[in-house]
Design a protein around this motif. Structure first.
Motif, PDB file in Angstrom:
ATOM      1  N   MET A   1       0.857  -1.192   0.000  1.00 40.84           N
ATOM      2  CA  MET A   1       0.000   0.000   0.000  1.00 40.84           C
ATOM      3  C   MET A   1       0.889   1.236   0.000  1.00 40.84           C
ATOM      4  SD  MET A   1      -3.361  -0.403   0.368  1.00 40.84           S
ATOM      5  CE  MET A   1      -4.858   0.367   0.899  1.00 40.84           C
TER       6      MET A   1
ATOM      7  N   GLY B   1      -9.126  -4.332  -0.122  1.00 36.89           N
ATOM      8  CA  GLY B   1      -9.576  -4.919   1.139  1.00 36.89           C
ATOM      9  C   GLY B   1      -8.441  -5.130   2.118  1.00 36.89           C
ATOM     10  N   HIS B   2      -7.317  -4.447   1.939  1.00 35.72           N
ATOM     11  CA  HIS B   2      -6.116  -4.603   2.777  1.00 35.72           C
ATOM     12  C   HIS B   2      -5.507  -5.992   2.671  1.00 35.72           C
ATOM     13  CE1 HIS B   2      -6.142  -0.692   4.582  1.00 35.72           C
ATOM     14  NE2 HIS B   2      -7.350  -0.836   5.079  1.00 35.72           N
ATOM     15  N   TRP B   3      -5.972  -6.832   1.744  1.00 37.86           N
ATOM     16  CA  TRP B   3      -5.390  -8.162   1.595  1.00 37.86           C
ATOM     17  C   TRP B   3      -4.231  -8.098   0.613  1.00 37.86           C
ATOM     18  CZ3 TRP B   3      -6.850 -11.175   5.240  1.00 37.86           C
ATOM     19  CH2 TRP B   3      -8.153 -11.141   5.731  1.00 37.86           C
TER      20      TRP B   3
ATOM     21  N   ILE C   1     -20.152  -1.770  -5.658  1.00 35.15           N
ATOM     22  CA  ILE C   1     -19.139  -0.723  -5.851  1.00 35.15           C
ATOM     23  C   ILE C   1     -19.263   0.332  -4.761  1.00 35.15           C
ATOM     24  CG2 ILE C   1     -18.292   1.080  -7.403  1.00 35.15           C
ATOM     25  CD1 ILE C   1     -19.290  -0.653  -9.736  1.00 35.15           C
TER      26      ILE C   1
ATOM     27  N   HIS D   1      -2.310  -0.221  -4.526  1.00 32.59           N
ATOM     28  CA  HIS D   1      -3.483  -0.260  -3.653  1.00 32.59           C
ATOM     29  C   HIS D   1      -3.828  -1.712  -3.379  1.00 32.59           C
ATOM     30  CE1 HIS D   1      -7.040   1.602  -1.823  1.00 32.59           C
ATOM     31  NE2 HIS D   1      -7.746   0.601  -2.322  1.00 32.59           N
TER      32      HIS D   1
ATOM     33  N   LEU E   1     -16.391   1.528  -2.209  1.00 30.20           N
ATOM     34  CA  LEU E   1     -15.906   2.898  -2.035  1.00 30.20           C
ATOM     35  C   LEU E   1     -16.058   3.342  -0.580  1.00 30.20           C
ATOM     36  CD1 LEU E   1     -17.256   4.525  -5.315  1.00 30.20           C
ATOM     37  CD2 LEU E   1     -14.885   4.009  -4.733  1.00 30.20           C
TER      38      LEU E   1
ATOM     39  N   PHE F   1     -11.409 -11.985  -0.031  1.00 29.30           N
ATOM     40  CA  PHE F   1     -10.010 -11.957  -0.478  1.00 29.30           C
ATOM     41  C   PHE F   1      -9.890 -11.520  -1.938  1.00 29.30           C
ATOM     42  CE2 PHE F   1     -10.025 -15.703   2.608  1.00 29.30           C
ATOM     43  CZ  PHE F   1      -9.835 -14.879   3.694  1.00 29.30           C
TER      44      PHE F   1
ATOM     45  N   VAL G   1     -12.841  -8.138  -5.545  1.00 28.89           N
ATOM     46  CA  VAL G   1     -12.921  -7.236  -6.698  1.00 28.89           C
ATOM     47  C   VAL G   1     -13.158  -8.032  -7.985  1.00 28.89           C
ATOM     48  CG1 VAL G   1     -10.490  -7.079  -7.384  1.00 28.89           C
ATOM     49  CG2 VAL G   1     -11.963  -5.105  -7.618  1.00 28.89           C
TER      50      VAL G   1
ATOM     51  N   TRP H   1     -13.235   2.139   1.248  1.00 24.08           N
ATOM     52  CA  TRP H   1     -12.044   2.957   1.025  1.00 24.08           C
ATOM     53  C   TRP H   1     -12.079   4.199   1.918  1.00 24.08           C
ATOM     54  CZ3 TRP H   1     -12.134   7.575  -2.431  1.00 24.08           C
ATOM     55  CH2 TRP H   1     -10.890   8.204  -2.466  1.00 24.08           C
TER      56      TRP H   1
ATOM     57  N   LEU I   1      -2.811 -13.951  -1.278  1.00 26.11           N
ATOM     58  CA  LEU I   1      -4.189 -14.229  -0.901  1.00 26.11           C
ATOM     59  C   LEU I   1      -5.117 -13.189  -1.523  1.00 26.11           C
ATOM     60  CD1 LEU I   1      -6.059 -15.994   0.726  1.00 26.11           C
ATOM     61  CD2 LEU I   1      -5.693 -14.504   2.694  1.00 26.11           C
TER      62      LEU I   1
ATOM     63  N   GLU J   1     -12.204   2.672   5.822  1.00 30.28           N
ATOM     64  CA  GLU J   1     -11.152   1.776   6.290  1.00 30.28           C
ATOM     65  C   GLU J   1      -9.852   1.933   5.514  1.00 30.28           C
ATOM     66  OE1 GLU J   1     -11.478  -0.455   8.886  1.00 30.28           O
ATOM     67  OE2 GLU J   1     -13.383   0.561   9.253  1.00 30.28           O
ATOM     68  N   GLY J   2      -9.859   2.747   4.473  1.00 31.84           N
ATOM     69  CA  GLY J   2      -8.608   3.026   3.785  1.00 31.84           C
ATOM     70  C   GLY J   2      -8.286   2.103   2.633  1.00 31.84           C
ATOM     71  N   ALA J   3      -9.162   1.153   2.318  1.00 32.77           N
ATOM     72  CA  ALA J   3      -8.893   0.300   1.163  1.00 32.77           C
ATOM     73  C   ALA J   3     -10.217  -0.072   0.506  1.00 32.77           C
ATOM     74  CB  ALA J   3      -8.142  -0.970   1.550  1.00 32.77           C
ATOM     75  N   PHE J   4     -10.232  -0.063  -0.819  1.00 34.81           N
ATOM     76  CA  PHE J   4     -11.433  -0.446  -1.559  1.00 34.81           C
ATOM     77  C   PHE J   4     -11.836  -1.849  -1.126  1.00 34.81           C
ATOM     78  CE2 PHE J   4     -13.630  -1.835  -5.509  1.00 34.81           C
ATOM     79  CZ  PHE J   4     -14.575  -0.823  -5.573  1.00 34.81           C
ATOM     80  N   LEU J   5     -13.129  -2.007  -0.815  1.00 37.04           N
ATOM     81  CA  LEU J   5     -13.692  -3.305  -0.431  1.00 37.04           C
ATOM     82  C   LEU J   5     -13.171  -3.818   0.911  1.00 37.04           C
ATOM     83  CD1 LEU J   5     -13.890  -5.142  -3.858  1.00 37.04           C
ATOM     84  CD2 LEU J   5     -15.794  -4.583  -2.366  1.00 37.04           C
ATOM     85  N   ALA J   6     -12.638  -2.924   1.735  1.00 37.08           N
ATOM     86  CA  ALA J   6     -12.307  -3.335   3.108  1.00 37.08           C
ATOM     87  C   ALA J   6     -13.586  -3.241   3.925  1.00 37.08           C
ATOM     88  CB  ALA J   6     -11.228  -2.430   3.689  1.00 37.08           C
TER      89      ALA J   6
ATOM     90  N   THR K   1     -11.766 -13.597   9.938  1.00 36.23           N
ATOM     91  CA  THR K   1     -12.033 -12.162   9.857  1.00 36.23           C
ATOM     92  C   THR K   1     -13.292 -11.853   9.061  1.00 36.23           C
ATOM     93  OG1 THR K   1     -10.720 -12.004   7.869  1.00 36.23           O
ATOM     94  CG2 THR K   1      -9.574 -11.606   9.938  1.00 36.23           C
TER      95      THR K   1
END
Lengths: 494, 308
Positions: free
Chosen positions: A1, A64-66, B256, A61, B260, B141, B144, B263, A70, B266-271, B127
């Motif tokens: 990231m 989902g932080h993954w 989508i 980027h 967003l 995981f 996207v 993002w 994975l 939580e700072g990430a797309f799809l988090a 998680t």
């Protein structure tokens, strides 16, 4: 990231969300939405390029932080940034141009072509952006799917029998390509347990399953990129589509699969030197340059000439492959060959979009597109003819155009690597290109012996000229400006 | 072992017969059988999710799509390309044999046991709140990919509709179906949909912990709608219907939007926010099921036809 990593993610999602919303909005709403998204997309693309340039490293980027393997990452390197900016600008020009053909006036009923055009354009834009920033081979497959299913209907928007046949033939080639690519992915996953290009770069082994996988995927991507001899679908498809669609198809769509091919060859398996295979690819590229240009010289119709010119110009892209594989560990040399290839992709995008749109304006105004019937065109349509000529200069590789810079870099790399054959092909290709561009210009510049007809100024002429000017001005940029496209080249990454 | 060998032999035989069949209907019928056999193969391999999808989409919906295409082609003469000459046939045969040999050799040389991300999925699945590892891969995981595939379905509907012949735009898609009076179709169209809808809801809901999920559920729902449509009990809405387009777009649009929001928050797309992953995923699954079901049915029904 990394900081600014969200920019490439947004550059991908913006057209995709536009495409989804275009369906319920209908033709008029979709048109207005597209026009509203254009400036945002351009800002995102330029922002990504600026971030990559400033950081001197790819922006990433993690979805989902993954983290891979994975999860999935989107990663904009220099190549991706250059293609994002190119795509945004070409799509914007084409969208503005297309309003005359696919616009819907307030209160007018929706037509089939207008309903389909805007979401298809947005889908192509999103697919290109995804194809250049995704790092996972399966996500890249999804990008190819989006690209194919949006490009195919573009070909037959007019609904005539000939275009439907061309679209069906394109679909057959493209689906065959998808199947081969997917089969290769299965081998890669079974062999390495990951599909992430960056991770694979450090792990690739020169064993049989890897070679089979890369061979399958390469064949699939060549079918989609229309490298000779898998180009048979391209001329009828690109020549039959409406001008706006042809411009996007020739300028951008074939580049999407090419970028994936570059990632595969110089990302996944830079360690697996395959000089023989690279020579074969270069040989096919050389054949495409020569045979495609000769075919263009012999065409009777303007749009088919431009389409065959695409077959030839795709050939130049593949000269980069044997030159890079031959890189004798010399950084400056590799950088030149790489920049030459990327610059060829970018300058051809602008030049070819300008050519197809100019050809469309000319054909619409004089009612047909036979080259023999172009007499007097320059007087009626001076701006489109000028744009066609400027774009032609770039395709020929005449200084100071972008095409010149690209071909010069490839030429000098070939000489430096001692691969003289490619240099001769580049020179011969330039002469042949000059030949077919001259044919069109000579026909258009002859008077037709009648009184000058009234010019009808058309705002679209400015768009076409702007595209052609960009393709030329690219050559005036100092070479240092191309440092951007070196950023994050996988074979350079530590 | 015996069962597997028989199954593999049967798959090969049906595949060959599908390719060799001359008639479009015969080939389609064989193709559906081939899909069902493949589904059995996935069951034997322990991949229940893939088996369900193969049966529902690979055999079921694709089969219906091909049958519809065959029916549309029947009144027209199909121009056949000239058969390749003997030398060409030999060259094609040699080429295919070479590729087959390379594939076979490559498969035998792959690492055994195959490398897999399954242990990592098992380690991280907590998680997501999901119990089904396939659902965790699809919705967290590699979410996207799922999101983009759902957008591809919207694109597919647009692409299919863009093939409408002149004069057909705005009307209902597909050919008009005569109402079935009596007979098995009319009976099934009354009996099956309530059961099918129940089964689909069940498959959707258990998808979070067991094999199942939105694609399989949506395929069943689409089949139920098409059954009623084929029996003439319900007309397909016109392609200009706003609600129809909204339903197709709703699932991907929501997905989508969730991405967003992830993002922004939580700072990430799809988090997904910690603790909220499961409810968010289930809402997306439910809305996506509706969108996918309508999109799949529209794809089988086809573009609007020519109006009289």
């Amino acid at each position: 990231m990394t900081a600014w990593g969200a920019l490439p993610m947004l550059a991908v999602m913006l057209p995709v969300v536009g495409m989804v919303l275009a369906l319920p909005l209908g033709a008029r709403g979709a048109e207005r939405l597209t026009l509203a998204l254009l400036p945002v997309g351009i800002v995102l693309a330029i922002g990504t390029a600026a971030a990559v340039q400033a950081a001197g490293a790819p922006v990433v980027h993690l979805l989902g932080h993954w983290a891979p393997p994975l999860g999935l990452a989107l990663r904009a390197d220099g190549l991706a940034a250059a293609m994002l900016v190119t795509a945004a600008l070409v799509v914007a020009a084409v969208a503005l141009f297309a309003r005359a053909d696919f616009g819907t006036a307030a209160g007018a009923t929706e037509t089939r072509a207008a309903f389909a055009f805007w979401p298809l354009l947005l889908a192509l834009w999103g697919a290109i952006n995804l194809a250049v920033v995704a790092t996972d081979l399966f996500t890249l497959y999804v990008a190819l799917e989006l690209l194919t299913f949006a490009a195919m209907p573009m070909v037959c928007l007019s609904g005539t029998r000939a275009t439907l046949e061309a679209a069906l033939r394109y679909l057959m080639f493209a689906l065959l390509g998808s199947v081969l690519y997917l089969l290769g992915i299965a081998f890669i996953y079974a062999g390495y347990g990951t599909l992430d290009v960056v991770l694979l770069a450090g792990r690739a082994r020169a064993d049989l399953p890897t070679h089979v996988a890369v061979a399958l995927m390469t064949a699939g991507l060549l079918a989609k990129t229309a490298l000779l001899p898998l180009h048979l679908w391209l001329p009828p498809a690109h020549a039959g589509a409406p001008p706006a669609a042809s411009a996007i198809l020739s300028a951008l769509v074939v580049k999407g699969s090419f970028v994936i091919l570059v990632r595969l060859w110089f990302g996944v398996m830079p360690g697996l030197a395959a000089p023989m295979a690279a020579q074969v690819l270069g040989g096919l590229g050389a054949a495409a340059i020569l045979l495609g240009s000769v075919a263009a010289l012999r065409q009777e119709r303007l749009k088919l000439l431009v389409a065959y010119s695409t077959v030839a110009q795709i050939g130049y892209l593949f000269l980069m492959v044997p030159l890079l594989v031959a890189a004798p560990g010399d950084e400056a040399y590799a950088a030149r060959a790489w920049t030459g290839g990327v610059l060829q992709a970018v300058s051809h995008a602008f030049a070819k979009a300008a050519m197809f749109l100019a050809a469309g304006l000319i054909a619409a105004r004089i009612g047909q597109d036979r080259i023999a019937g172009l007499a007097g065109a320059a007087r009626l349509l001076p701006v489109p003819v000028l744009a066609f000529g400027l774009a032609g200069l770039s395709l020929m590789g005449v200084p100071p155009s972008g095409g010149f810079a690209a071909k010069w870099l490839l030429l000098t790399s070939a000489i430096e690597a001692g691969q003289w054959g490619w240099a001769l092909v580049i020179l011969a290709g330039g002469l042949l290109t000059g030949g077919y561009v001259y044919r069109v210009m000579a026909a258009a510049l002859t008077g037709d012996g009648t009184q000058p007809a009234l010019r009808r100024p058309d705002k679209r002429e400015t768009i076409v000229l702007a595209l052609a000017v960009v393709s030329v001005v690219l050559g005036l940029l100092p070479l240092a400006a191309f440092g951007l496209v070196q950023v994050g080249r996988l074979d350079l990454a530590p | 072992m015996m069962v597997d060998a028989l199954l593999a032999a049967a798959i090969l035989a049906v595949a060959l017969a599908t390719v060799a069949a001359r008639g479009t209907f015969t080939a389609t019928a064989l193709f559906i059988g081939y899909g069902l056999l493949l589904a059995f193969a996935w069951v034997r391999l322990g991949a229940m999710d893939v088996a369900l999808t193969e049966a529902a989409i690979g055999a079921g919906l694709s089969g219906a799509l091909l049958l519809g295409a065959a029916a549309r082609m029947r009144p027209h003469r199909v121009a056949l390309d000239r058969a390749p000459g003997r030398a060409m046939t030999a060259a094609i045969g040699l080429g295919c044999a070479g590729v087959t040999a390379a594939l076979a050799a490559a498969i035998l040389l792959l690492p055994d046991p195959a490398l897999s991300l399954a242990p990592q999925v098992a380690a991280q699945i907590g998680t997501t709140g999901l119990g089904n590892p396939v659902a965790a891969v699809l919705m967290s995981f590699r979410a996207v990919d799922t999101l983009l595939e759902s957008a591809v379905l919207v694109l597919a509907v647009i692409a299919a509709w863009s093939l409408a012949p002149k004069g057909g735009w705005g009307g209902p898609p597909g050919l008009v179906q005569p109402q079935a009076q009596g007979g098995p179709l009319a009976l099934l169209a009354r009996l099956l949909p309530p059961v099918g809808i129940l089964v689909a809801v069940h498959i959707l809901w258990i998808g979070k912990d067991a094999p199942g999920g939105k694609f399989q559920a949506a395929a069943i729902l689409a089949a139920m709608w098409m059954l009623a449509w084929m029996a003439g009990r319900t007309a397909a809405p016109p392609v200009s219907a706003r609600w129809l387009r909204l339903v197709v777009a709703a699932g991907p649009a929501l997905f989508i939007a969730i991405g967003l929001l992830g993002w922004l928050a939580e700072g990430a797309f799809l988090a997904y926010p910690p603790g909220l992953a499961l409810p968010i995923i289930m809402v997306v699954e439910i809305v996506l099921t509706a969108s996918i079901a309508v999109a799949l049915a529209l794809l089988v029904i086809g573009p609007p036809g020519r109006r009289a």
